[in-house]
Each structure stands twice: as structure tokens, then as C-alpha cells.
Design a protein around this motif. Structure first.
Motif, mmCIF file in Angstrom:
data_model
loop_
_atom_site.group_PDB
_atom_site.id
_atom_site.type_symbol
_atom_site.label_atom_id
_atom_site.label_comp_id
_atom_site.label_asym_id
_atom_site.label_seq_id
_atom_site.Cartn_x
_atom_site.Cartn_y
_atom_site.Cartn_z
ATOM 1 N N THR A 153 0.849 -1.193 0.000
ATOM 2 C CA THR A 153 0.000 0.000 0.000
ATOM 3 C C THR A 153 0.883 1.241 0.000
ATOM 4 O OG1 THR A 153 -1.783 -1.135 1.167
ATOM 5 C CG2 THR A 153 -1.781 1.277 1.264
ATOM 6 N N VAL A 154 0.620 2.135 -0.947
ATOM 7 C CA VAL A 154 1.370 3.387 -1.063
ATOM 8 C C VAL A 154 0.461 4.528 -0.626
ATOM 9 C CG1 VAL A 154 2.575 4.966 -2.625
ATOM 10 C CG2 VAL A 154 2.757 2.481 -2.958
ATOM 11 N N ALA A 161 5.881 -3.411 8.824
ATOM 12 C CA ALA A 161 7.096 -2.755 8.342
ATOM 13 C C ALA A 161 6.703 -1.792 7.227
ATOM 14 C CB ALA A 161 8.095 -3.779 7.821
ATOM 15 N N LEU A 162 7.430 -0.692 7.121
ATOM 16 C CA LEU A 162 7.148 0.261 6.055
ATOM 17 C C LEU A 162 8.427 0.905 5.556
ATOM 18 C CD1 LEU A 162 7.145 3.524 7.216
ATOM 19 C CD2 LEU A 162 5.288 2.524 8.517
ATOM 20 N N PHE A 163 8.368 1.338 4.308
ATOM 21 C CA PHE A 163 9.431 2.128 3.710
ATOM 22 C C PHE A 163 8.926 3.558 3.727
ATOM 23 C CE2 PHE A 163 11.640 3.936 -0.051
ATOM 24 C CZ PHE A 163 12.927 3.825 0.429
ATOM 25 N N ASP A 164 9.572 4.416 4.525
ATOM 26 C CA ASP A 164 9.143 5.789 4.746
ATOM 27 C C ASP A 164 9.998 6.727 3.903
ATOM 28 O OD1 ASP A 164 7.161 7.155 6.356
ATOM 29 O OD2 ASP A 164 8.850 8.198 7.270
ATOM 30 N N VAL A 165 9.361 7.705 3.260
ATOM 31 C CA VAL A 165 10.043 8.582 2.306
ATOM 32 C C VAL A 165 9.687 10.035 2.578
ATOM 33 C CG1 VAL A 165 10.164 9.216 -0.135
ATOM 34 C CG2 VAL A 165 10.040 6.825 0.503
ATOM 35 N N ALA A 166 10.651 10.918 2.388
ATOM 36 C CA ALA A 166 10.405 12.356 2.433
ATOM 37 C C ALA A 166 11.145 13.018 1.277
ATOM 38 C CB ALA A 166 10.856 12.946 3.760
ATOM 39 N N VAL A 167 10.517 14.061 0.711
ATOM 40 C CA VAL A 167 11.076 14.806 -0.420
ATOM 41 C C VAL A 167 11.191 16.265 -0.017
ATOM 42 C CG1 VAL A 167 10.750 15.489 -2.822
ATOM 43 C CG2 VAL A 167 10.003 13.217 -2.072
ATOM 44 N N ASP A 168 12.354 16.848 -0.236
ATOM 45 C CA ASP A 168 12.594 18.260 0.061
ATOM 46 C C ASP A 168 11.868 19.113 -0.984
ATOM 47 O OD1 ASP A 168 13.558 20.809 0.592
ATOM 48 O OD2 ASP A 168 15.660 20.196 0.698
ATOM 49 N N PRO A 221 10.084 0.240 -2.994
ATOM 50 C CA PRO A 221 10.261 -1.217 -2.921
ATOM 51 C C PRO A 221 9.467 -1.909 -4.030
ATOM 52 C CG PRO A 221 9.597 -0.329 -0.789
ATOM 53 C CD PRO A 221 9.479 0.787 -1.780
ATOM 54 N N ASP A 222 9.913 -3.077 -4.417
ATOM 55 C CA ASP A 222 9.210 -3.850 -5.442
ATOM 56 C C ASP A 222 7.756 -4.087 -5.067
ATOM 57 O OD1 ASP A 222 11.498 -3.968 -6.983
ATOM 58 O OD2 ASP A 222 12.073 -5.968 -6.273
ATOM 59 N N ALA A 223 7.455 -4.129 -3.782
ATOM 60 C CA ALA A 223 6.096 -4.398 -3.304
ATOM 61 C C ALA A 223 5.123 -3.258 -3.617
ATOM 62 C CB ALA A 223 6.108 -4.645 -1.798
ATOM 63 N N ALA A 224 5.619 -2.051 -3.889
ATOM 64 C CA ALA A 224 4.757 -0.884 -4.087
ATOM 65 C C ALA A 224 3.743 -1.140 -5.197
ATOM 66 C CB ALA A 224 5.593 0.352 -4.390
ATOM 67 N N ASP A 225 2.465 -1.025 -4.858
ATOM 68 C CA ASP A 225 1.384 -1.330 -5.785
ATOM 69 C C ASP A 225 0.583 -0.064 -6.086
ATOM 70 O OD1 ASP A 225 -0.793 -2.254 -7.187
ATOM 71 O OD2 ASP A 225 -1.422 -3.703 -5.666
ATOM 72 N N PRO A 226 0.716 0.504 -7.291
ATOM 73 C CA PRO A 226 -0.017 1.729 -7.640
ATOM 74 C C PRO A 226 -1.535 1.577 -7.534
ATOM 75 C CG PRO A 226 1.623 1.195 -9.316
ATOM 76 C CD PRO A 226 1.587 0.052 -8.368
ATOM 77 N N GLU A 227 -2.024 0.348 -7.598
ATOM 78 C CA GLU A 227 -3.465 0.119 -7.485
ATOM 79 C C GLU A 227 -3.989 0.468 -6.087
ATOM 80 O OE1 GLU A 227 -5.453 -0.587 -10.102
ATOM 81 O OE2 GLU A 227 -3.586 -0.323 -11.223
ATOM 82 N N THR A 228 -3.107 0.579 -5.109
ATOM 83 C CA THR A 228 -3.526 0.892 -3.740
ATOM 84 C C THR A 228 -3.648 2.390 -3.487
ATOM 85 O OG1 THR A 228 -1.262 0.930 -2.892
ATOM 86 C CG2 THR A 228 -2.411 -1.214 -2.863
ATOM 87 N N LEU A 229 -3.242 3.221 -4.434
ATOM 88 C CA LEU A 229 -3.311 4.670 -4.251
ATOM 89 C C LEU A 229 -4.752 5.142 -4.095
ATOM 90 C CD1 LEU A 229 -0.749 5.751 -6.958
ATOM 91 C CD2 LEU A 229 -0.506 6.168 -4.511
ATOM 92 N N SER A 230 -4.952 6.108 -3.228
ATOM 93 C CA SER A 230 -6.270 6.722 -3.080
ATOM 94 C C SER A 230 -6.545 7.580 -4.317
ATOM 95 C CB SER A 230 -6.300 7.597 -1.827
ATOM 96 O OG SER A 230 -5.491 8.746 -2.020
ATOM 97 N N PRO A 231 -7.812 7.879 -4.589
ATOM 98 C CA PRO A 231 -8.106 8.792 -5.707
ATOM 99 C C PRO A 231 -7.378 10.129 -5.559
ATOM 100 C CG PRO A 231 -10.107 7.690 -4.983
ATOM 101 C CD PRO A 231 -9.026 7.326 -3.989
ATOM 102 N N LYS A 232 -7.285 10.637 -4.340
ATOM 103 C CA LYS A 232 -6.570 11.902 -4.095
ATOM 104 C C LYS A 232 -5.115 11.786 -4.520
ATOM 105 C CE LYS A 232 -4.728 14.083 -0.068
ATOM 106 N NZ LYS A 232 -4.777 14.210 1.369
#
Length: 183
Positions: free
Chosen positions: A53-54, A76-83, A154-165
Motif C-alpha cells: 500500500t502506497v 514494516a514500512l518504507f518511509d520517504v520524504a522529499v525536500d 520497494p518492489d512491493a509498491a502497488d499503484p493500485e492501492t493509491l487513493s483517488p486523491k
């Protein structure tokens, strides 16, 4: 690996034995010493039922900008931040870290960064303290897979899990200037 100015990786000490462990997950005095003088006003928690889930990339603009102190309490999660601070020497760059209850790592994401994550296990729970109350009018985002940023999800990231927003968030190149770099 966190190497963006303002972001910090905190790893509270775990004191353990065969029964488990004890950890101080937050101490105001140490936080101020290491990260700066920020006051937390709200605690948030979200659960992702599915692995992959992304969520994000999210931030709040002024006058309700938020800093976030993020940790994982289950899964477990892969946490990301962008400047996204205009004029920053690391503008548009990202940093990511795997957070689990076992490693105890916490990521400080200051105001001026977009934040998101990908769950790596089912039933992953993320908890985070924020420095500003939620404001619908200041709730903003950035496209999770912007090629100009180049986040290595991560390879697990599934774009289908994105919210409409999250599916409709702008690219960095189209993002208005919400934050300015302050030395």
C-alpha cells in the motif's frame, strides 16, 4: 539513509531481556536538542491492510505546515520524504528509511518536506506526531512516482492501492512554491 538538511533519523535505545524490551520513544528535551524546538499538537495513526500500500506524498502548506515524527508500531514500512523547499540545495531530492517495531527507527520530517510510505507487510501501522493540526485547506500533495524525483520504491509498491486523491497529485515541476529554504 537520511542526508537531507533538517531531516533526522532517531533510534531510541531498546532495553530488553527474554520478556521483550522497553524504549523511550519520545523525550521532549532530547528531541529539541537533536531536531530543534518544535511542539507536537496531535498524534496520528494509520493501518495499511495490504502489503504494498502506497500513501502520499503529503504535506500541509502554511499557515498550517506540519513537521512529522514517524515510527512503525506493527508490520514494516518504507518511509520517504522529499525536500520541497524552494532554493534548498537538496530541492527535489528524497530520502527513505525502513521502519519496523524491531529496529525502533523514527524519521523526523520537518515542515517543507512531502511525506509518504509503502507498507512492506500486511497490517502495517504507522504512528506519527505532528507539529500542526490537520487543515483541509492546507492539505497538499506531490505525485508519488514523479520521474524527476526518482524515488526508488520497494518492489512491493502497488499503484493500485493509491487513493483517488493521491492519483491526482501534481508533479514537482507543477507544484507551486509553498516553502522557501531558510539557512
Amino acid at each position: 539513509m537520511v542526508d537531507l538538511p533538517g531531516m533526522k533519523l532517531l533510534v531510541p535505545r531498546h532495553i530488553g531481556d527474554d520478556r521483550g524490551y522497553f524504549a523511550e520513544t519520545f523525550r521532549a528535551d532530547l528531541f529539541v536538542e537533536y531536531c530543534g524546538d518544535f511542539a507536537f499538537v496531535q498524534d496520528n495513526e494509520s493501518r495499511s491492510a495490504r502489503s504494498g500500500t502506497v500513501r502520499g506524498l503529503h504535506f500541509q502548506s502554511e499557515p498550517h505546515a506540519q513537521g512529522k515524527l514517524v515510527r512503525c508500531t506493527a508490520g514494516a514500512l518504507f518511509d520517504v520524504a522529499v525536500d520541497i523547499r524552494s532554493g534548498s540545495p537538496t530541492f527535489g531530492q528524497w530520502a527513505g528509511e525502513t521502519l519496523t517495531p524491531e529496529n525502533g527507527k523514527q524519521l523526523w520530517v520537518p515542515p517543507g518536506f512531502a511525506h509518504g510510505f509503502c507498507s512492506l507487510e500486511p497490517d502495517t501501522v504507522i504512528c506519527y506526531k505532528v507539529t500542526g493540526y490537520y487543515s483541509a485547506e492546507c492539505d497538499k500533495g506531490l505525485r508519488w512516482d514523479d520521474p524527476a524525483i526518482g524515488i526508488v520504491w520497494p518492489d512491493a509498491a502497488d499503484p493500485e492501492t493509491l487513493s483517488p486523491k493521491d492519483r491526482g497529485q501534481p508533479l514537482l515541476a507543477d507544484l507551486p512554491e509553498y516553502f522557501a529554504w531558510a539557512v
